[in-house]
Scaffold this active site. Sequence first.
Site, PDB file in Angstrom:
ATOM      1  N   CYS A 179      59.967  -1.415 -21.921  1.00 39.82           N
ATOM      2  CA  CYS A 179      59.863  -2.492 -22.911  1.00 39.82           C
ATOM      3  C   CYS A 179      58.575  -3.285 -22.697  1.00 39.82           C
ATOM      4  O   CYS A 179      57.856  -3.586 -23.652  1.00 39.82           O
ATOM      5  CB  CYS A 179      61.084  -3.401 -22.817  1.00 39.82           C
ATOM      6  N   LEU A 217      60.761 -11.949 -30.109  1.00 33.77           N
ATOM      7  CA  LEU A 217      60.990 -10.629 -30.682  1.00 33.77           C
ATOM      8  C   LEU A 217      62.473 -10.399 -30.888  1.00 33.77           C
ATOM      9  O   LEU A 217      63.281 -10.592 -29.980  1.00 33.77           O
ATOM     10  CB  LEU A 217      60.452  -9.541 -29.741  1.00 33.77           C
ATOM     11  N   ALA A 244      55.211 -15.515 -25.239  1.00 30.87           N
ATOM     12  CA  ALA A 244      56.344 -14.636 -25.537  1.00 30.87           C
ATOM     13  C   ALA A 244      57.607 -15.346 -25.101  1.00 30.87           C
ATOM     14  O   ALA A 244      57.861 -15.523 -23.911  1.00 30.87           O
ATOM     15  CB  ALA A 244      56.184 -13.308 -24.802  1.00 30.87           C
ATOM     16  N   GLY A 304      56.879 -15.593 -19.167  1.00 31.09           N
ATOM     17  CA  GLY A 304      57.627 -16.259 -18.103  1.00 31.09           C
ATOM     18  C   GLY A 304      57.920 -15.367 -16.915  1.00 31.09           C
ATOM     19  O   GLY A 304      58.790 -15.688 -16.106  1.00 31.09           O
ATOM     20  N   GLY A 340      65.084 -17.852 -22.953  1.00 30.97           N
ATOM     21  CA  GLY A 340      65.543 -18.236 -21.624  1.00 30.97           C
ATOM     22  C   GLY A 340      64.735 -19.395 -21.071  1.00 30.97           C
ATOM     23  O   GLY A 340      63.762 -19.857 -21.675  1.00 30.97           O
ATOM     24  N   VAL A 341      65.130 -19.851 -19.875  1.00 31.26           N
ATOM     25  CA  VAL A 341      64.484 -21.022 -19.285  1.00 31.26           C
ATOM     26  C   VAL A 341      63.047 -20.741 -18.870  1.00 31.26           C
ATOM     27  O   VAL A 341      62.169 -21.608 -19.002  1.00 31.26           O
ATOM     28  CB  VAL A 341      65.320 -21.563 -18.093  1.00 31.26           C
ATOM     29  N   ASP A 342      62.745 -19.529 -18.384  1.00 25.23           N
ATOM     30  CA  ASP A 342      61.409 -19.241 -17.858  1.00 25.23           C
ATOM     31  C   ASP A 342      60.328 -19.354 -18.932  1.00 25.23           C
ATOM     32  O   ASP A 342      59.365 -20.107 -18.788  1.00 25.23           O
ATOM     33  CB  ASP A 342      61.377 -17.850 -17.214  1.00 25.23           C
ATOM     34  N   SER A 343      60.481 -18.605 -20.009  1.00 23.72           N
ATOM     35  CA  SER A 343      59.458 -18.632 -21.052  1.00 23.72           C
ATOM     36  C   SER A 343      59.446 -19.968 -21.783  1.00 23.72           C
ATOM     37  O   SER A 343      58.392 -20.414 -22.261  1.00 23.72           O
ATOM     38  CB  SER A 343      59.657 -17.476 -22.044  1.00 23.72           C
ATOM     39  N   SER A 399      61.614 -15.614 -24.886  1.00 24.30           N
ATOM     40  CA  SER A 399      62.865 -14.852 -24.955  1.00 24.30           C
ATOM     41  C   SER A 399      64.053 -15.732 -25.299  1.00 24.30           C
ATOM     42  O   SER A 399      65.130 -15.230 -25.603  1.00 24.30           O
ATOM     43  CB  SER A 399      63.127 -14.180 -23.604  1.00 24.30           C
ATOM     44  N   CYS A 421      69.272  -5.731 -21.639  1.00 19.81           N
ATOM     45  CA  CYS A 421      69.610  -6.560 -22.806  1.00 19.81           C
ATOM     46  C   CYS A 421      70.490  -5.854 -23.822  1.00 19.81           C
ATOM     47  O   CYS A 421      71.364  -6.471 -24.419  1.00 19.81           O
ATOM     48  CB  CYS A 421      68.336  -7.091 -23.465  1.00 19.81           C
TER      49      CYS A 421
END
EC number: 2.8.1.13
Length: 381
Positions: free
Chosen positions: A120, A52, A26, A144, A30-33, A28, A217
């Site tokens: 969510c 998504l 999944a 993430g 961002g850096v984590d995922s 997003s 978000c």
Amino acid sequence: MALDTDAPLNSLGLPKPPAETRVVVAMSGGVDSSVVAAHLAAEGYDVVGVTLQLYDHGAALAKKGACCAGIDIHDARRVAEERGFPHYVLDYENIFKDAVIDEFADSYLAGATPVPCIRCNEKVKFKDLLETAKDLEADCMATGHYIQRKMGPNGPELHSAADPTRDQSYFLFSTTPEQLDFLRFPLGHLPGKAATRAMAADYGLAVADKPDSQDICFVPNGDYASVIEKLRPGAAEPGEIVHADGRVLGSHEGVIHYTIGQRRGLGIGGLSEPLYVVKLDVDKKQVVVGPKELLATRVIPVREINWLGDEPFDSRPEWHLSVKVRSTRPPREAIVRPTSPTTAEVELLTPEEGVSPGQACVFYETEGTRIFGGGWIWRGA
């Protein structure tokens, strides 16, 4: 496809070589995922990135400089292209509006303080997206999130992240045992965000220095009230600001502008004592204020409980656990008394201030890192 249970386990705990293990990540944007996807791809897994599209930022609130869905999708797609795995964008706007945004607005209008990020995860990411991952014939789905999944004697358990400052367990308490079987959280063991950014730099990801998102978000500037007024025109009805002793102290432009525990911005200066919002009475359109001691709460009714213990929740008259009643507060010792398989009365050993309906009450092992689920705070019968 049947698994070879005698085969050695890969790094995701599955008895298959990485190349034969499909993982939906999944993403997003961002850096984590992005790091999760790049790392699993580097380990040789059959990675499929999924992003998504949850809402139209222009329709929510246009704000200069805010991260918008288009940028996040672009960033996720770029990582997939550079690391050589497929990437899909799924339109979940209708699902997200029905399951998260509408409930957020209605909950706020009812005088609660909702946590849409939990809904969510519960109703979109770990429900519909997880089913999509299975449709894609994935063996598991990775995210993430900073939380740990550990194998216990009775199956997978949920544990706090190694870095308590990044821990996201409060937002993931509603993860069910069945979902936990399928989910993986590769970042939960890391010592901190700096380690994640270092990995992103090692993989050459353009998002290595991308700032963390701070707000909900679909509320990119933190102004909840204006979003609710846009979603529910005319919702902000004026009313009275009333002291807990019955005195009328002033007026307000709508209960949605206030939260339990709020002190600043009440618009009722010139008083000898500091006052806090202690209750929001939607039916009477009243904001009730009072001294700080009125905020202290010892007993909390909780419902919609998701239990992650090894025995049935209502198999004991009480559980001695620690609970978190806000994401920013540490767990406090409590006695959790089941009143049904999904409801309980939680008695805090030390009263908490500002406990608000709509927030989550998450259950933790007092001496350890395991999460035993949790539920939603409500006003009680």
